[in-house]
Motif scaffolding. Sequence first.
Motif, PDB file in Angstrom:
ATOM      1  N   ILE A  95     -42.547 -28.453  14.981  1.00 39.67           N
ATOM      2  CA  ILE A  95     -43.915 -28.903  14.744  1.00 39.67           C
ATOM      3  C   ILE A  95     -44.508 -28.113  13.568  1.00 39.67           C
ATOM      4  CG2 ILE A  95     -45.330 -27.374  16.255  1.00 39.67           C
ATOM      5  CD1 ILE A  95     -45.478 -30.938  16.996  1.00 39.67           C
ATOM      6  N   LEU A 108     -43.833 -34.284  18.214  1.00 35.68           N
ATOM      7  CA  LEU A 108     -42.799 -33.902  17.259  1.00 35.68           C
ATOM      8  C   LEU A 108     -41.852 -35.078  17.006  1.00 35.68           C
ATOM      9  CD1 LEU A 108     -41.007 -31.845  15.686  1.00 35.68           C
ATOM     10  CD2 LEU A 108     -39.855 -31.444  17.851  1.00 35.68           C
ATOM     11  N   LYS A 114     -43.128 -37.520  14.715  1.00 33.18           N
ATOM     12  CA  LYS A 114     -43.093 -37.033  13.335  1.00 33.18           C
ATOM     13  C   LYS A 114     -41.699 -37.207  12.737  1.00 33.18           C
ATOM     14  CE  LYS A 114     -44.418 -32.762  11.315  1.00 33.18           C
ATOM     15  NZ  LYS A 114     -44.697 -31.355  11.408  1.00 33.18           N
ATOM     16  N   ASP A 115     -40.701 -37.123  13.603  1.00 36.68           N
ATOM     17  CA  ASP A 115     -39.311 -37.133  13.145  1.00 36.68           C
ATOM     18  C   ASP A 115     -38.522 -38.169  13.943  1.00 36.68           C
ATOM     19  OD1 ASP A 115     -36.761 -36.596  12.319  1.00 36.68           O
ATOM     20  OD2 ASP A 115     -36.621 -34.634  13.281  1.00 36.68           O
ATOM     21  N   GLU A 134     -43.343 -32.104   7.149  1.00 33.30           N
ATOM     22  CA  GLU A 134     -42.670 -33.398   7.310  1.00 33.30           C
ATOM     23  C   GLU A 134     -41.638 -33.709   6.206  1.00 33.30           C
ATOM     24  OE1 GLU A 134     -44.589 -37.450   8.743  1.00 33.30           O
ATOM     25  OE2 GLU A 134     -45.798 -35.673   9.214  1.00 33.30           O
ATOM     26  N   ARG A 171     -37.958 -34.683   7.417  1.00 29.46           N
ATOM     27  CA  ARG A 171     -37.471 -36.054   7.255  1.00 29.46           C
ATOM     28  C   ARG A 171     -36.637 -36.228   5.993  1.00 29.46           C
ATOM     29  NH1 ARG A 171     -42.240 -39.803   9.591  1.00 29.46           N
ATOM     30  NH2 ARG A 171     -40.685 -41.373   9.144  1.00 29.46           N
TER      31      ARG A 171
END
Length: 225
Positions: free
Chosen positions: A101, A54, A57-58, A105, A109
């Motif tokens: 999760i 996670l 991803k961020d 995205e 973001r």
Amino acid sequence: MASPIGAGADLAVEYRRLQASYQQSLVYAREVRQLYSRLQRASLQGLQGLANALEAKDPYTRGHSERVGQWARQTAQAIGWSECDADVVAQAGLLHDIGKIGVPEPVLRKNGPLTDEEWRVMKGHPVIGAQIVAPFDFFADGAVIIRHHHERCDGSGYPDGLRGVAIPFGARIVAVADVYDALTSDRPYRRALSSRDAIVELQRQAGHTLDADVVEVFLAARRCL
Ligand SMILES: [Fe+2]
Ligand SMILES: [Fe+2]
């Protein structure tokens, strides 16, 4: 007829045999307990891998989960919780945002304010997170903390709008650690506050959105007071 001395000797032998098998069963019980807690740790380490995924991803939340986990543990210890309970709140702190999760995205973001629909998706993460850890029965208390880490004492939080002491204690601890870390981290839409300004903000929220006692213990445990 067997002599009473013989009977006494038989009893002594039987007593020693029972004692030996009792000792052996204690050893087995200890081994099973150790094995079980190793299995529990291994399962949670798998989930920790997800938490790391996670954060990849961020990038804005890098290190966030780990800090929240550590601070939740410090706070629980300062309150006087047992090692076992402090472990649960620390693991729940580490995994509190695991449900992100399931957030796409572009929403996670996004540089700027979210639309109503994006907020709705984002606000689903505590429930998704609790569902992700639900199969781990031994972590049921942790799942409850994850579900309620965005509840607020004045009832303004989510997902269930719980108030005050209706919010599980562990979730109130994780909430304070989470808010403090969010305040002291850069976000796409604002710079991090200094720790002094973050303390003032935390104290402003104490007794309204955040549990006042938990804020006090949190700051004392972090030597901010
Ligand atoms: Fe969260
Ligand atoms: Fe968080």
